[in-house]
Design a protein around this motif. Structure first.
Motif, PDB file in Angstrom:
ATOM      1  N   ASP A  81       6.667   3.630  -0.473  1.00 30.70           N
ATOM      2  CA  ASP A  81       6.270   3.650   0.790  1.00 30.70           C
ATOM      3  C   ASP A  81       6.997   3.528   2.009  1.00 30.70           C
ATOM      4  O   ASP A  81       6.909   3.348   3.204  1.00 30.70           O
ATOM      5  CB  ASP A  81       5.728   1.989   0.661  1.00 30.70           C
ATOM      6  CG  ASP A  81       6.770   1.149   0.337  1.00 30.70           C
ATOM      7  OD1 ASP A  81       7.285   1.481  -0.770  1.00 30.70           O
ATOM      8  OD2 ASP A  81       7.172  -0.104   0.739  1.00 30.70           O
ATOM      9  N   ILE A 107       2.848   0.274  -4.759  1.00 31.71           N
ATOM     10  CA  ILE A 107       2.298   1.618  -4.258  1.00 31.71           C
ATOM     11  C   ILE A 107       2.406   2.865  -5.057  1.00 31.71           C
ATOM     12  O   ILE A 107       3.323   3.357  -4.741  1.00 31.71           O
ATOM     13  CB  ILE A 107       2.473   2.083  -2.755  1.00 31.71           C
ATOM     14  CG1 ILE A 107       2.405   0.454  -2.002  1.00 31.71           C
ATOM     15  CG2 ILE A 107       1.571   3.001  -2.177  1.00 31.71           C
ATOM     16  CD1 ILE A 107       1.213  -0.179  -1.808  1.00 31.71           C
ATOM     17  N   LEU A 110      -0.279   8.117  -3.854  1.00 33.82           N
ATOM     18  CA  LEU A 110      -1.071   8.378  -2.633  1.00 33.82           C
ATOM     19  C   LEU A 110      -1.643   9.888  -2.657  1.00 33.82           C
ATOM     20  O   LEU A 110      -1.041  10.770  -3.170  1.00 33.82           O
ATOM     21  CB  LEU A 110       0.175   8.631  -1.497  1.00 33.82           C
ATOM     22  CG  LEU A 110      -0.495   8.931  -0.290  1.00 33.82           C
ATOM     23  CD1 LEU A 110      -1.379   8.031   0.289  1.00 33.82           C
ATOM     24  CD2 LEU A 110       0.659   9.331   0.806  1.00 33.82           C
ATOM     25  N   ALA A 112      -3.666  11.616  -0.172  1.00 36.18           N
ATOM     26  CA  ALA A 112      -3.781  11.603   1.350  1.00 36.18           C
ATOM     27  C   ALA A 112      -4.301  12.902   2.188  1.00 36.18           C
ATOM     28  O   ALA A 112      -3.394  13.839   1.660  1.00 36.18           O
ATOM     29  CB  ALA A 112      -2.628  11.284   2.262  1.00 36.18           C
ATOM     30  N   LEU A 121      -2.658   5.539   9.001  1.00 43.87           N
ATOM     31  CA  LEU A 121      -1.746   5.267   7.790  1.00 43.87           C
ATOM     32  C   LEU A 121      -0.818   4.399   7.729  1.00 43.87           C
ATOM     33  O   LEU A 121       0.397   4.747   7.939  1.00 43.87           O
ATOM     34  CB  LEU A 121      -1.571   6.630   7.118  1.00 43.87           C
ATOM     35  CG  LEU A 121      -0.823   6.439   5.752  1.00 43.87           C
ATOM     36  CD1 LEU A 121      -1.615   5.500   4.602  1.00 43.87           C
ATOM     37  CD2 LEU A 121      -0.341   7.679   4.976  1.00 43.87           C
ATOM     38  N   ALA A 125      -3.021  -0.196   5.654  1.00 39.60           N
ATOM     39  CA  ALA A 125      -3.834   0.617   4.551  1.00 39.60           C
ATOM     40  C   ALA A 125      -3.636   0.915   3.258  1.00 39.60           C
ATOM     41  O   ALA A 125      -4.364   1.467   2.563  1.00 39.60           O
ATOM     42  CB  ALA A 125      -3.887   2.081   5.468  1.00 39.60           C
ATOM     43  N   LEU A 126      -2.295   0.542   2.995  1.00 41.60           N
ATOM     44  CA  LEU A 126      -1.856   0.813   1.533  1.00 41.60           C
ATOM     45  C   LEU A 126      -2.510  -0.421   0.508  1.00 41.60           C
ATOM     46  O   LEU A 126      -2.367  -1.585   1.000  1.00 41.60           O
ATOM     47  CB  LEU A 126      -0.399   0.690   1.441  1.00 41.60           C
ATOM     48  CG  LEU A 126       0.396   1.677   2.259  1.00 41.60           C
ATOM     49  CD1 LEU A 126       1.935   1.484   2.501  1.00 41.60           C
ATOM     50  CD2 LEU A 126      -0.100   3.003   2.086  1.00 41.60           C
ATOM     51  N   VAL A 127      -2.653   0.008  -0.600  1.00 41.89           N
ATOM     52  CA  VAL A 127      -3.224  -1.088  -1.552  1.00 41.89           C
ATOM     53  C   VAL A 127      -2.360  -0.712  -2.795  1.00 41.89           C
ATOM     54  O   VAL A 127      -1.835   0.061  -3.262  1.00 41.89           O
ATOM     55  CB  VAL A 127      -4.574  -0.798  -1.700  1.00 41.89           C
ATOM     56  CG1 VAL A 127      -5.432  -1.038  -0.755  1.00 41.89           C
ATOM     57  CG2 VAL A 127      -4.802   0.569  -2.347  1.00 41.89           C
ATOM     58  N   ASP A 128      -2.366  -2.019  -3.545  1.00 40.84           N
ATOM     59  CA  ASP A 128      -1.710  -1.726  -4.781  1.00 40.84           C
ATOM     60  C   ASP A 128      -2.297  -0.775  -5.787  1.00 40.84           C
ATOM     61  O   ASP A 128      -3.467  -0.458  -5.805  1.00 40.84           O
ATOM     62  CB  ASP A 128      -1.766  -3.151  -5.707  1.00 40.84           C
ATOM     63  CG  ASP A 128      -0.844  -4.217  -4.989  1.00 40.84           C
ATOM     64  OD1 ASP A 128      -0.077  -3.991  -4.133  1.00 40.84           O
ATOM     65  OD2 ASP A 128      -1.075  -5.367  -5.357  1.00 40.84           O
ATOM     66  N   THR A 131      -3.462   4.712  -3.259  1.00 46.88           N
ATOM     67  CA  THR A 131      -4.153   4.713  -1.953  1.00 46.88           C
ATOM     68  C   THR A 131      -4.621   6.006  -1.749  1.00 46.88           C
ATOM     69  O   THR A 131      -3.683   7.215  -1.887  1.00 46.88           O
ATOM     70  CB  THR A 131      -2.894   4.429  -0.768  1.00 46.88           C
ATOM     71  OG1 THR A 131      -2.362   3.102  -1.220  1.00 46.88           O
ATOM     72  CG2 THR A 131      -3.447   4.671   0.446  1.00 46.88           C
TER      73      THR A 131
END
Length: 226
Positions: A81, A107, A110, A112, A121, A125-128, A131
């Motif tokens: 992250d 995290i 990703l 994206a 972002l 916006a980050l999730v376990d 993402t």
């Protein structure tokens, strides 16, 4: 017998305006895969710099970038992250992401797609776990509009908070549209092109009108011969 000269004159009158319409080179899509690399989250004092070449020609009219990061399976810390990612080409540098999101959670990955007009972002916006989605870059990708697509591109990556925690760049690619004709000298960068390609009106309806006109003229010509 009716002379053919009136028919020829009518046809010339119909075709001449169409012949004078300038041809337009519509933008062609491109989608090019870039490099991947392991352990890219090094300190900013010695960032990872990855170069790749694109042979496709044309002048960029719209650009998007896909970035995939992964911290699984390599004994890393399990989060990416704080990674900084920048793409450079033709003397233009665009920062895609520069996250300061410690404490958000695990995290791990990703996936994206960066596109002007995408969602922000940010840490929220980050999730376990994983993402994914379409996000806005830190700087607009429209800065590349009007620049030749062909040549060397550069990816610069570092982690300015927790480097060397096992983050991999698992995939990278750029995509968009490029026009065969260069932009006018001194032209400002164009706004990002619409994601849905519009159907050109002139080739479809212009040809239909021309065909209808030819049928009408032919009918009149043969009616006079009877």
């Amino acid at each position: 017998m009716t002379s053919r000269k009136p028919l020829i004159a009518h046809c010339r009158a119909l075709f001449l305006p169409l012949a004078l319409v300038p041809l337009h080179a519509y933008a062609a899509p491109f989608d090019v895969a870039g490099p991947s690399a392991n352990n890219v989250d090094v300190p900013d004092t010695s960032p990872v710099v990855l170069n790749f070449d694109i042979a496709d020609t044309g002048y960029i009219t719209s650009l998007g970038v896909r970035v995939s990061l992964d911290t699984t399976g390599d004994g890393g810390a399990g989060y990416w992250d704080n990674v900084f990612v920048q793409i450079s080409h033709g003397g233009v540098d665009v920062v895609l992401m520069d996250l300061q999101a410690d404490g958000v959670g695990n995290i791990a990955t990703l996936a994206a797609t960066f596109s002007d007009g995408g969602a922000d972002l940010a840490a929220s916006a980050l999730v376990d776990g994983a993402t994914a989605g379409t996000f806005a870059p830190q700087n607009p990708l429209s800065a590349f509009n009007g620049i030749p697509l062909q040549g060397q591109w550069t990816i610069t990556i570092w982690d300015d908070t927790h480097p060397n925690d096992g983050t991999d760049l698992s995939a990278f690619s750029i995509f968009g549209d490029a026009d065969a004709t260069p932009p006018p000298p001194g032209a400002a960068p164009a706004a990002p092109a619409a994601t849905v390609e519009q159907v050109p009106a002139l080739p479809v309806f212009g040809l239909g009108a021309m065909a209808l006109g030819i049928l009408v003229l032919a009918r009149r010509y043969f009616s006079r011969r009877k």
